[in-house]
Design an enzyme around this catalytic site. Structure first.
Site, mmCIF file in Angstrom:
data_model
loop_
_atom_site.group_PDB
_atom_site.id
_atom_site.type_symbol
_atom_site.label_atom_id
_atom_site.label_comp_id
_atom_site.label_asym_id
_atom_site.label_seq_id
_atom_site.Cartn_x
_atom_site.Cartn_y
_atom_site.Cartn_z
ATOM 1 N N ALA A 63 -7.220 18.042 -6.864
ATOM 2 C CA ALA A 63 -5.888 18.512 -6.517
ATOM 3 C C ALA A 63 -4.942 17.316 -6.575
ATOM 4 O O ALA A 63 -5.376 16.160 -6.458
ATOM 5 C CB ALA A 63 -5.910 19.118 -5.121
ATOM 6 N N GLY A 108 -11.038 19.068 -6.215
ATOM 7 C CA GLY A 108 -10.701 20.380 -6.767
ATOM 8 C C GLY A 108 -11.204 20.563 -8.195
ATOM 9 O O GLY A 108 -11.382 21.692 -8.658
ATOM 10 N N GLU A 111 -14.679 21.627 -7.801
ATOM 11 C CA GLU A 111 -14.628 22.977 -7.222
ATOM 12 C C GLU A 111 -14.225 24.031 -8.249
ATOM 13 O O GLU A 111 -14.771 25.136 -8.259
ATOM 14 C CB GLU A 111 -13.655 22.988 -6.023
ATOM 15 C CG GLU A 111 -14.220 22.224 -4.830
ATOM 16 C CD GLU A 111 -13.179 21.952 -3.750
ATOM 17 O OE1 GLU A 111 -12.099 21.422 -4.080
ATOM 18 O OE2 GLU A 111 -13.442 22.268 -2.588
ATOM 19 N N GLU A 131 -13.276 14.234 -0.772
ATOM 20 C CA GLU A 131 -12.242 14.605 0.201
ATOM 21 C C GLU A 131 -12.356 13.896 1.539
ATOM 22 O O GLU A 131 -11.349 13.540 2.145
ATOM 23 C CB GLU A 131 -12.254 16.126 0.434
ATOM 24 C CG GLU A 131 -11.623 16.925 -0.692
ATOM 25 C CD GLU A 131 -12.602 17.287 -1.792
ATOM 26 O OE1 GLU A 131 -13.716 16.708 -1.828
ATOM 27 O OE2 GLU A 131 -12.273 18.140 -2.633
HETATM 28 N N1 DAK Z 1 -3.778 13.529 -8.136
HETATM 29 C C1 DAK Z 1 -2.669 13.004 -8.699
HETATM 30 N N2 DAK Z 1 -2.684 12.064 -9.663
HETATM 31 C C2 DAK Z 1 -3.880 11.635 -10.077
HETATM 32 C C3 DAK Z 1 -5.101 12.130 -9.544
HETATM 33 C C4 DAK Z 1 -5.010 13.127 -8.517
HETATM 34 N N3 DAK Z 1 -6.085 13.701 -7.976
HETATM 35 N N4 DAK Z 1 -6.121 11.496 -10.145
HETATM 36 C C5 DAK Z 1 -5.569 10.650 -11.033
HETATM 37 N N5 DAK Z 1 -4.230 10.726 -10.987
HETATM 38 C C6 DAK Z 1 -3.271 9.989 -11.791
HETATM 39 C C7 DAK Z 1 -3.146 8.544 -11.280
HETATM 40 O O1 DAK Z 1 -2.258 8.479 -10.189
HETATM 41 C C8 DAK Z 1 -2.608 7.854 -12.511
HETATM 42 O O2 DAK Z 1 -1.232 8.128 -12.628
HETATM 43 P P1 DAK Z 1 -0.177 6.944 -13.006
HETATM 44 O O3 DAK Z 1 -0.347 5.903 -11.979
HETATM 45 O O4 DAK Z 1 -0.611 6.499 -14.384
HETATM 46 O O5 DAK Z 1 1.155 7.635 -12.987
HETATM 47 C C9 DAK Z 1 -3.299 8.570 -13.646
HETATM 48 O O6 DAK Z 1 -3.721 9.821 -13.107
HETATM 49 C C10 DAK Z 1 -4.520 7.822 -14.145
HETATM 50 O O7 DAK Z 1 -5.346 7.567 -13.027
HETATM 51 P P2 DAK Z 1 -5.950 6.105 -12.729
HETATM 52 O O8 DAK Z 1 -5.020 5.046 -13.228
HETATM 53 O O9 DAK Z 1 -6.342 6.087 -11.297
HETATM 54 O O10 DAK Z 1 -7.224 6.120 -13.667
HETATM 55 P P3 DAK Z 1 -8.593 5.341 -13.443
HETATM 56 O O11 DAK Z 1 -9.373 5.520 -14.697
HETATM 57 O O12 DAK Z 1 -8.366 3.972 -12.931
HETATM 58 O O13 DAK Z 1 -9.343 6.163 -12.279
HETATM 59 C C11 DAK Z 1 -10.114 8.154 -11.155
HETATM 60 C C12 DAK Z 1 -9.723 7.483 -12.508
HETATM 61 C C13 DAK Z 1 -10.362 9.640 -11.413
HETATM 62 C C14 DAK Z 1 -11.393 7.517 -10.604
HETATM 63 C C15 DAK Z 1 -8.952 7.919 -10.143
HETATM 64 O O14 DAK Z 1 -7.725 8.359 -10.776
HETATM 65 C C16 DAK Z 1 -9.137 8.698 -8.886
HETATM 66 O O15 DAK Z 1 -9.893 8.314 -8.007
HETATM 67 N N6 DAK Z 1 -8.374 9.806 -8.751
HETATM 68 C C17 DAK Z 1 -8.400 10.611 -7.547
HETATM 69 C C18 DAK Z 1 -9.665 11.419 -7.506
HETATM 70 C C19 DAK Z 1 -9.771 12.205 -6.239
HETATM 71 O O16 DAK Z 1 -9.835 11.654 -5.111
HETATM 72 N N7 DAK Z 1 -9.798 13.514 -6.387
HETATM 73 C C20 DAK Z 1 -9.878 14.412 -5.288
HETATM 74 C C21 DAK Z 1 -8.505 14.785 -4.863
HETATM 75 S S1 DAK Z 1 -8.578 15.659 -3.339
HETATM 76 C C22 DAK Z 1 -6.929 22.172 -0.054
HETATM 77 C C23 DAK Z 1 -7.720 22.572 -1.058
HETATM 78 C C24 DAK Z 1 -8.212 21.692 -1.933
HETATM 79 C C25 DAK Z 1 -7.926 20.375 -1.879
HETATM 80 C C26 DAK Z 1 -7.098 19.965 -0.890
HETATM 81 C C27 DAK Z 1 -6.604 20.852 0.003
HETATM 82 N N8 DAK Z 1 -6.450 23.072 0.899
HETATM 83 C C28 DAK Z 1 -7.182 24.294 1.160
HETATM 84 C C29 DAK Z 1 -5.276 22.827 1.616
HETATM 85 C C30 DAK Z 1 -8.475 19.472 -2.844
HETATM 86 C C31 DAK Z 1 -8.448 18.161 -2.684
HETATM 87 C C32 DAK Z 1 -8.765 17.245 -3.776
HETATM 88 O O17 DAK Z 1 -9.092 17.598 -4.861
#
Ligand code: DAK
Length: 263
Positions: A63, A108, A111, A131
């Protein structure tokens, strides 16, 4: 549509989440567009769907953390509902959906792949539920679907530790059915989808419903669900053609040309 592309190739529809600059992260607009795309799928001419991500690095990196970071409780709830409604729509969609996971499938992203019927992935795929490191629980069904797919013990380990796993481990624990070199993944997904599409569409749809609905109830009730959906196939063109072809020993007549019949 800005972030979703949809292409139909024969009986197979390919949905691509196309937001590569953010590694295809799911913001509200992506979820809305995905919802609208599913609503627009022509159920008369489509027999299987593939869900994948644009680019060669990421399926869906979760997400959108930027969008979520400023949400109030009420907005967070609304965002969660939006996501859960779309994921559930995918899960209960009348057609089989194959997730072709081409890189990161985090939060997400993992998921949404689990809302699909079948997951195959590229060798560079990475799965994880990070998360708890962000101060939240998996909120798009992760605590429920991961445990059902890989067992409670493995799901708890992945979720509590927030440790990502690579494609080979995802395969070993049964999270994905197969791993392919990245350049072959989409073709392999299309091949599998075409194989599904060559079978009787009503029977395939009823199998999906029988498996999904049957898993929610005890075996006695599940068998009744199966009986109903089995009976439902009779008197269809597919059933008559399929059994007729066998009895006439006519393999050429297969089911490929029989259009979807609503009976
Ligand atoms: N959201 C927004 N932007 C993201 C992103 C994300 N999840 N993942 C990557 N990006 C963006 C980065 O900010 C970056 O943007 P710029 O800085 O270039 O503008 C671009 O994508 C490239 O990412 P990186 O520069 O970080 O690339 P790397 O190769 O260095 O790293 C990575 C790749 C996938 C390891 C890293 O980007 C990363 O850790 N991303 C986050 C992964 C993550 O934590 N995903 C889980 C998100 S939490 C809910 C229901 C569901 C959810 C929440 C609430 N409710 C019921 C209320 C779900 C939650 C989630 O999914």
């Amino acid at each position: 549509m800005e972030f979703i592309t949809y292409e139909q190739d024969g009986f197979v529809g390919v949905i691509t989440i196309n937001r590569p600059k953010a590694l295809n992260a799911l913001n509200s607009q992506v979820l809305d567009e995905l919802n609208d795309t599913l609503d627009a799928v022509d159920l008369e001419t489509t027999r299987a769907l593939i869900l994948t991500g644009a680019g060669d690095k990421s399926f869906v990196a979760g997400a959108d953390i930027g969008e979520m970071s400023t949400l109030t409780k009420a907005e967070g709830e609304a965002f969660g509902k939006k996501g859960n409604d779309v994921f559930r729509k995918l899960e209960t969609f009348p057609l089989p959906v194959i997730a072709a996971v081409n890189g990161f499938a985090l939060g997400g992203g993992c998921e949404i792949s689990m809302s699909c019927d079948i997951r195959i992935c590229s060798e560079n795929a990475i799965f994880g539920q990070p998360e708890v490191g962000l101060g939240i629980t998996p909120g798009f069904g992760g605590t429920q679907r991961l445990a059902r797919l890989v067992g409670a013990g493995m799901a708890k380990q992945m979720i509590y530790t927030a440790r990502n796993i690579k494609a080979d481990e995802a395969y070993r624990i049964g999270l994905v059915n197969a791993v392919y070199p990245a350049e072959e993944l989409l073709d392999q997904a299309k091949k599998m989808a075409a194989g599904i599409a060559a079978n009787a569409p009503i029977a395939v749809r009823n199998c999906k419903k029988a498996i999904n609905d049957g898993l929610q109830v005890d075996m006695d009730q599940a068998i009744v669900i199966e009986e109903k959906l089995f009976g439902d196939c009779f008197e269809t063109e597919d059933q008559k053609a399929g059994m007729g072809n066998f009895l006439e020993k006519d393999k050429e007549k297969k089911l490929k040309v029989v259009p979807f019949q609503n009976k």
